[in-house]
Design a protein around this motif. Structure first.
Motif, PDB file in Angstrom:
ATOM      1  N   ILE A   1       0.842  -1.197   0.000  1.00 39.76           N
ATOM      2  CA  ILE A   1       0.000   0.000   0.000  1.00 39.76           C
ATOM      3  C   ILE A   1       0.879   1.249   0.000  1.00 39.76           C
ATOM      4  N   ARG A   2       1.937   1.235   0.770  1.00 40.01           N
ATOM      5  CA  ARG A   2       2.869   2.366   0.771  1.00 40.01           C
ATOM      6  C   ARG A   2       3.468   2.582  -0.617  1.00 40.01           C
ATOM      7  N   SER A   3       3.790   1.504  -1.290  1.00 36.69           N
ATOM      8  CA  SER A   3       4.330   1.600  -2.644  1.00 36.69           C
ATOM      9  C   SER A   3       3.295   2.198  -3.600  1.00 36.69           C
TER      10      SER A   3
ATOM     11  N   GLU B   1      -7.786  11.588  -5.056  1.00 36.90           N
ATOM     12  CA  GLU B   1      -8.290  11.741  -3.688  1.00 36.90           C
ATOM     13  C   GLU B   1      -8.964  10.453  -3.205  1.00 36.90           C
ATOM     14  N   HIS B   2      -9.716   9.819  -4.088  1.00 31.06           N
ATOM     15  CA  HIS B   2     -10.366   8.546  -3.754  1.00 31.06           C
ATOM     16  C   HIS B   2      -9.325   7.511  -3.317  1.00 31.06           C
ATOM     17  N   PHE B   3      -8.261   7.384  -4.091  1.00 29.20           N
ATOM     18  CA  PHE B   3      -7.239   6.398  -3.747  1.00 29.20           C
ATOM     19  C   PHE B   3      -6.486   6.781  -2.473  1.00 29.20           C
ATOM     20  N   GLN B   4      -6.228   8.055  -2.281  1.00 33.69           N
ATOM     21  CA  GLN B   4      -5.584   8.475  -1.032  1.00 33.69           C
ATOM     22  C   GLN B   4      -6.423   8.027   0.160  1.00 33.69           C
ATOM     23  N   ASN B   5      -7.730   8.256   0.084  1.00 34.98           N
ATOM     24  CA  ASN B   5      -8.620   7.859   1.174  1.00 34.98           C
ATOM     25  C   ASN B   5      -8.655   6.341   1.348  1.00 34.98           C
TER      26      ASN B   5
ATOM     27  N   PHE C   1      -6.323   4.186   0.548  1.00 34.36           N
ATOM     28  CA  PHE C   1      -5.048   3.724   1.096  1.00 34.36           C
ATOM     29  C   PHE C   1      -4.986   3.963   2.601  1.00 34.36           C
ATOM     30  N   ILE C   2      -5.472   5.118   3.035  1.00 30.80           N
ATOM     31  CA  ILE C   2      -5.493   5.408   4.473  1.00 30.80           C
ATOM     32  C   ILE C   2      -6.368   4.388   5.201  1.00 30.80           C
TER      33      ILE C   2
ATOM     34  N   GLU D   1      -5.154   1.566   7.962  1.00 25.87           N
ATOM     35  CA  GLU D   1      -5.734   1.499   9.302  1.00 25.87           C
ATOM     36  C   GLU D   1      -6.226   0.090   9.608  1.00 25.87           C
ATOM     37  N   LYS D   2      -6.883  -0.524   8.645  1.00 26.69           N
ATOM     38  CA  LYS D   2      -7.352  -1.903   8.828  1.00 26.69           C
ATOM     39  C   LYS D   2      -6.168  -2.856   9.001  1.00 26.69           C
ATOM     40  N   ALA D   3      -5.109  -2.621   8.256  1.00 28.95           N
ATOM     41  CA  ALA D   3      -3.915  -3.459   8.384  1.00 28.95           C
ATOM     42  C   ALA D   3      -3.324  -3.320   9.784  1.00 28.95           C
ATOM     43  N   ASP D   4      -3.275  -2.102  10.297  1.00 26.78           N
ATOM     44  CA  ASP D   4      -2.742  -1.887  11.648  1.00 26.78           C
ATOM     45  C   ASP D   4      -3.599  -2.584  12.703  1.00 26.78           C
ATOM     46  N   GLU D   5      -4.918  -2.455  12.573  1.00 27.83           N
ATOM     47  CA  GLU D   5      -5.819  -3.122  13.518  1.00 27.83           C
ATOM     48  C   GLU D   5      -5.646  -4.629  13.459  1.00 27.83           C
ATOM     49  N   LEU D   6      -5.615  -5.147  12.247  1.00 30.24           N
ATOM     50  CA  LEU D   6      -5.516  -6.590  12.071  1.00 30.24           C
ATOM     51  C   LEU D   6      -4.177  -7.116  12.584  1.00 30.24           C
TER      52      LEU D   6
END
Length: 124
Positions: free
Chosen positions: A27-29, A51-55, A57-58, A62-67
């Motif tokens: 995702i960072r890439s 803007e859609h993709f920026q949102n 990706f964020i 966040e879901k990746a961090d939670e998981l």
């Protein structure tokens, strides 16, 4: 026999955690690639897509961090022979089947986002 099942679950959870970490790097890439595209796109439609993709990706990060956090807690719970770890009412980590389903949902959403972004890149 129970120890073997616990070990297998812990190994699977560890593999999932590694997959989530790799997905976060991907995702960072994609975010970096999006930044490159944004430098050259000034039309309203492209800016809206950016803007859609920026949102997205964020949200996915966040879901990746939670998981990742919940997988760590799930592994701890299994390692502690079922002793409670930090549990979240909205994100249960004490049930392997629930974590399995969450991981599958995470993969599905990531793959859809990745496909959508690749289509956007190919038209840019």
């Amino acid at each position: 026999m129970e120890v073997s099942a616990q070990t297998s679950d812990i190994e699977q959870i560890s593999n999932w955690r590694d997959e989530v970490i790799a997905t976060r790097e991907s995702i960072r890439s994609m975010r970096s690639q999006l930044e490159q595209l944004a430098r050259h796109k000034t039309d309203d439609e492209s800016l809206a897509q950016i803007e859609h993709f920026q949102n997205q990706f964020i949200c996915q990060e966040e879901k990746a961090d939670e998981l990742r956090h919940d997988l760590k807690q799930s592994s701890k719970k299994i390692s502690n022979n079922g002793q409670p770890a930090i549990l979240h009412d909205d994100r249960p980590v004490d049930d392997y089947d629930v974590m399995y389903d969450r991981m599958n949902t995470f993969r599905k959403l990531y793959n859809e986002l990745q496909d959508e972004f690749e289509k956007f890149r190919s038209f840019s």
